[in-house]
Design a protein around this motif. Sequence first.
Motif, PDB file in Angstrom:
ATOM      1  N   ASP A  22     -47.726 -30.788 -37.517  1.00  0.00           N
ATOM      2  CA  ASP A  22     -46.638 -30.363 -38.408  1.00  0.00           C
ATOM      3  C   ASP A  22     -45.435 -29.824 -37.642  1.00  0.00           C
ATOM      4  OD1 ASP A  22     -48.092 -31.093 -40.621  1.00  0.00           O
ATOM      5  OD2 ASP A  22     -48.734 -29.052 -41.112  1.00  0.00           O
ATOM      6  N   PHE A  23     -45.611 -29.535 -36.362  1.00  0.00           N
ATOM      7  CA  PHE A  23     -44.529 -29.025 -35.517  1.00  0.00           C
ATOM      8  C   PHE A  23     -44.334 -29.989 -34.351  1.00  0.00           C
ATOM      9  CE2 PHE A  23     -42.718 -26.549 -32.060  1.00  0.00           C
ATOM     10  CZ  PHE A  23     -41.683 -25.899 -32.700  1.00  0.00           C
ATOM     11  N   ARG A  24     -43.120 -30.524 -34.219  1.00  0.00           N
ATOM     12  CA  ARG A  24     -42.821 -31.510 -33.187  1.00  0.00           C
ATOM     13  C   ARG A  24     -41.506 -31.172 -32.506  1.00  0.00           C
ATOM     14  NH1 ARG A  24     -42.622 -34.907 -38.002  1.00  0.00           N
ATOM     15  NH2 ARG A  24     -43.380 -32.986 -38.889  1.00  0.00           N
ATOM     16  N   VAL A  25     -41.353 -31.582 -31.271  1.00  0.00           N
ATOM     17  CA  VAL A  25     -40.126 -31.345 -30.514  1.00  0.00           C
ATOM     18  C   VAL A  25     -39.618 -32.692 -30.004  1.00  0.00           C
ATOM     19  CG1 VAL A  25     -39.090 -30.169 -28.538  1.00  0.00           C
ATOM     20  CG2 VAL A  25     -40.944 -29.067 -29.815  1.00  0.00           C
ATOM     21  N   LEU A  26     -38.346 -32.970 -30.267  1.00  0.00           N
ATOM     22  CA  LEU A  26     -37.759 -34.208 -29.768  1.00  0.00           C
ATOM     23  C   LEU A  26     -37.517 -34.084 -28.259  1.00  0.00           C
ATOM     24  CD1 LEU A  26     -35.141 -35.208 -32.497  1.00  0.00           C
ATOM     25  CD2 LEU A  26     -37.515 -35.930 -32.258  1.00  0.00           C
ATOM     26  N   PRO A  27     -37.650 -35.178 -27.517  1.00  0.00           N
ATOM     27  CA  PRO A  27     -37.385 -35.135 -26.079  1.00  0.00           C
ATOM     28  C   PRO A  27     -35.942 -34.699 -25.800  1.00  0.00           C
ATOM     29  CG  PRO A  27     -38.444 -37.202 -26.684  1.00  0.00           C
ATOM     30  CD  PRO A  27     -38.079 -36.504 -27.961  1.00  0.00           C
ATOM     31  N   PRO A  28     -35.711 -34.102 -24.627  1.00  0.00           N
ATOM     32  CA  PRO A  28     -34.370 -33.586 -24.301  1.00  0.00           C
ATOM     33  C   PRO A  28     -33.421 -34.675 -23.787  1.00  0.00           C
ATOM     34  CG  PRO A  28     -35.878 -33.094 -22.525  1.00  0.00           C
ATOM     35  CD  PRO A  28     -36.700 -33.750 -23.612  1.00  0.00           C
ATOM     36  N   VAL A  29     -33.195 -35.682 -24.610  1.00  0.00           N
ATOM     37  CA  VAL A  29     -32.330 -36.791 -24.220  1.00  0.00           C
ATOM     38  C   VAL A  29     -31.055 -36.855 -25.065  1.00  0.00           C
ATOM     39  CG1 VAL A  29     -34.219 -38.185 -23.307  1.00  0.00           C
ATOM     40  CG2 VAL A  29     -33.585 -38.397 -25.723  1.00  0.00           C
ATOM     41  N   PHE A  30     -30.923 -35.938 -26.030  1.00  0.00           N
ATOM     42  CA  PHE A  30     -29.782 -35.983 -26.945  1.00  0.00           C
ATOM     43  C   PHE A  30     -28.648 -35.107 -26.448  1.00  0.00           C
ATOM     44  CE2 PHE A  30     -33.422 -37.234 -29.414  1.00  0.00           C
ATOM     45  CZ  PHE A  30     -32.941 -38.315 -30.129  1.00  0.00           C
ATOM     46  N   ARG A  31     -27.432 -35.615 -26.603  1.00  0.00           N
ATOM     47  CA  ARG A  31     -26.225 -34.877 -26.245  1.00  0.00           C
ATOM     48  C   ARG A  31     -25.531 -34.406 -27.513  1.00  0.00           C
ATOM     49  NH1 ARG A  31     -22.969 -38.783 -22.323  1.00  0.00           N
ATOM     50  NH2 ARG A  31     -21.382 -37.237 -22.841  1.00  0.00           N
ATOM     51  N   VAL A  97     -26.320 -34.619 -38.025  1.00  0.00           N
ATOM     52  CA  VAL A  97     -26.694 -36.021 -37.877  1.00  0.00           C
ATOM     53  C   VAL A  97     -27.344 -36.164 -36.505  1.00  0.00           C
ATOM     54  CG1 VAL A  97     -25.899 -38.418 -37.856  1.00  0.00           C
ATOM     55  CG2 VAL A  97     -24.658 -36.716 -39.211  1.00  0.00           C
ATOM     56  N   ILE A  98     -28.521 -36.758 -36.483  1.00  0.00           N
ATOM     57  CA  ILE A  98     -29.204 -37.039 -35.223  1.00  0.00           C
ATOM     58  C   ILE A  98     -29.335 -38.551 -35.127  1.00  0.00           C
ATOM     59  CG2 ILE A  98     -31.332 -36.783 -33.901  1.00  0.00           C
ATOM     60  CD1 ILE A  98     -31.730 -34.103 -35.433  1.00  0.00           C
ATOM     61  N   VAL A  99     -28.790 -39.113 -34.062  1.00  0.00           N
ATOM     62  CA  VAL A  99     -28.754 -40.568 -33.905  1.00  0.00           C
ATOM     63  C   VAL A  99     -29.557 -40.975 -32.673  1.00  0.00           C
ATOM     64  CG1 VAL A  99     -27.281 -42.600 -33.637  1.00  0.00           C
ATOM     65  CG2 VAL A  99     -26.438 -40.621 -34.920  1.00  0.00           C
ATOM     66  N   ASP A 100     -30.624 -41.712 -32.892  1.00  0.00           N
ATOM     67  CA  ASP A 100     -31.364 -42.304 -31.783  1.00  0.00           C
ATOM     68  C   ASP A 100     -30.630 -43.588 -31.424  1.00  0.00           C
ATOM     69  OD1 ASP A 100     -33.195 -42.816 -29.829  1.00  0.00           O
ATOM     70  OD2 ASP A 100     -34.789 -43.463 -31.181  1.00  0.00           O
ATOM     71  N   GLY A 101     -29.462 -43.393 -30.842  1.00  0.00           N
ATOM     72  CA  GLY A 101     -28.533 -44.454 -30.522  1.00  0.00           C
ATOM     73  C   GLY A 101     -27.224 -43.821 -30.091  1.00  0.00           C
ATOM     74  N   CYS A 102     -26.131 -44.536 -30.292  1.00  0.00           N
ATOM     75  CA  CYS A 102     -24.823 -44.105 -29.777  1.00  0.00           C
ATOM     76  C   CYS A 102     -23.833 -43.711 -30.859  1.00  0.00           C
ATOM     77  CB  CYS A 102     -24.213 -45.237 -28.946  1.00  0.00           C
ATOM     78  SG  CYS A 102     -25.119 -45.570 -27.449  1.00  0.00           S
ATOM     79  N   VAL A 103     -22.790 -43.014 -30.411  1.00  0.00           N
ATOM     80  CA  VAL A 103     -21.651 -42.639 -31.242  1.00  0.00           C
ATOM     81  C   VAL A 103     -20.377 -43.052 -30.517  1.00  0.00           C
ATOM     82  CG1 VAL A 103     -22.845 -40.700 -32.343  1.00  0.00           C
ATOM     83  CG2 VAL A 103     -21.516 -40.311 -30.256  1.00  0.00           C
ATOM     84  N   ARG A 104     -19.256 -43.027 -31.239  1.00  0.00           N
ATOM     85  CA  ARG A 104     -17.952 -43.325 -30.643  1.00  0.00           C
ATOM     86  C   ARG A 104     -16.921 -42.341 -31.178  1.00  0.00           C
ATOM     87  NH1 ARG A 104     -15.715 -48.925 -32.292  1.00  0.00           N
ATOM     88  NH2 ARG A 104     -13.985 -48.068 -33.424  1.00  0.00           N
ATOM     89  N   ILE A 140     -38.310 -41.322 -33.674  1.00  0.00           N
ATOM     90  CA  ILE A 140     -37.153 -40.928 -32.885  1.00  0.00           C
ATOM     91  C   ILE A 140     -37.655 -40.573 -31.491  1.00  0.00           C
ATOM     92  CG2 ILE A 140     -35.220 -39.317 -32.678  1.00  0.00           C
ATOM     93  CD1 ILE A 140     -35.074 -41.218 -35.126  1.00  0.00           C
ATOM     94  N   GLN A 141     -37.399 -41.450 -30.531  1.00  0.00           N
ATOM     95  CA  GLN A 141     -37.874 -41.244 -29.162  1.00  0.00           C
ATOM     96  C   GLN A 141     -39.376 -40.944 -29.148  1.00  0.00           C
ATOM     97  OE1 GLN A 141     -35.951 -41.458 -26.113  1.00  0.00           O
ATOM     98  NE2 GLN A 141     -34.704 -42.589 -27.585  1.00  0.00           N
ATOM     99  N   GLY A 142     -40.122 -41.657 -29.970  1.00  0.00           N
ATOM    100  CA  GLY A 142     -41.571 -41.514 -30.007  1.00  0.00           C
ATOM    101  C   GLY A 142     -42.095 -40.402 -30.896  1.00  0.00           C
ATOM    102  N   VAL A 143     -41.221 -39.669 -31.556  1.00  0.00           N
ATOM    103  CA  VAL A 143     -41.615 -38.554 -32.426  1.00  0.00           C
ATOM    104  C   VAL A 143     -41.377 -38.957 -33.877  1.00  0.00           C
ATOM    105  CG1 VAL A 143     -41.150 -36.143 -33.044  1.00  0.00           C
ATOM    106  CG2 VAL A 143     -41.066 -36.867 -30.636  1.00  0.00           C
ATOM    107  N   THR A 144     -42.377 -38.774 -34.718  1.00  0.00           N
ATOM    108  CA  THR A 144     -42.254 -39.120 -36.128  1.00  0.00           C
ATOM    109  C   THR A 144     -41.443 -38.069 -36.870  1.00  0.00           C
ATOM    110  OG1 THR A 144     -44.366 -40.273 -36.105  1.00  0.00           O
ATOM    111  CG2 THR A 144     -43.536 -39.595 -38.260  1.00  0.00           C
TER     112      THR A 144
END
Length: 166
Positions: A22-31, A97-104, A140-144
């Motif tokens: 029930d508790f998950r942490v996204l990998p530290p790859v987001f800017r 907004v969390i994007v497992d991808g890019c922004v412009r 999202i980066q392997g996290v549900t």
Amino acid sequence: MTTDLIPTCDLCDRFKGDTSGDFRVLPPVFREFGGRAAFSGPAVTVKCFEDNTSVKALLEGPGEGRVLVVDGAGSLRRALVGGNIGAAAARNGWAGVIVDGCVRDVAELAACDVGIRALAPMPLPTERRQPGLLDQPVQIQGVTVRPGDWICADADGIVVMAARPA
């Protein structure tokens, strides 16, 4: 909403022994790209690949303090959120907004009062081919992340919880 943010480090300390999933942490790859460094709220999910049709439609609607989680399959080839969409998210009351991808439009996103996290900037826009899949669990980066999960993001990272922390 951002008025009752609990620091992610405090949440990790509180739930470090949790084995329920029930508790998950996204990998530290987001800017950070938005004008709001910390945010929290219930998740709305969309799965799309190099096509932001559904992302745009959702963020142009009422946000009500929610966080849009975009499963863009980690693509670095097209931007799923740009300045106009970021401005719509801020104007319509989205917390983040969390994007497992890019922004412009990085400078425009920085001026938006909304939290925006993504993998990288990419100036190429998307191609409109097919709408995404809404309101289903995404990876999202392997996290549900499931619709309705509680998202907390700050300078230390992003955590995902099955329910709003008490």
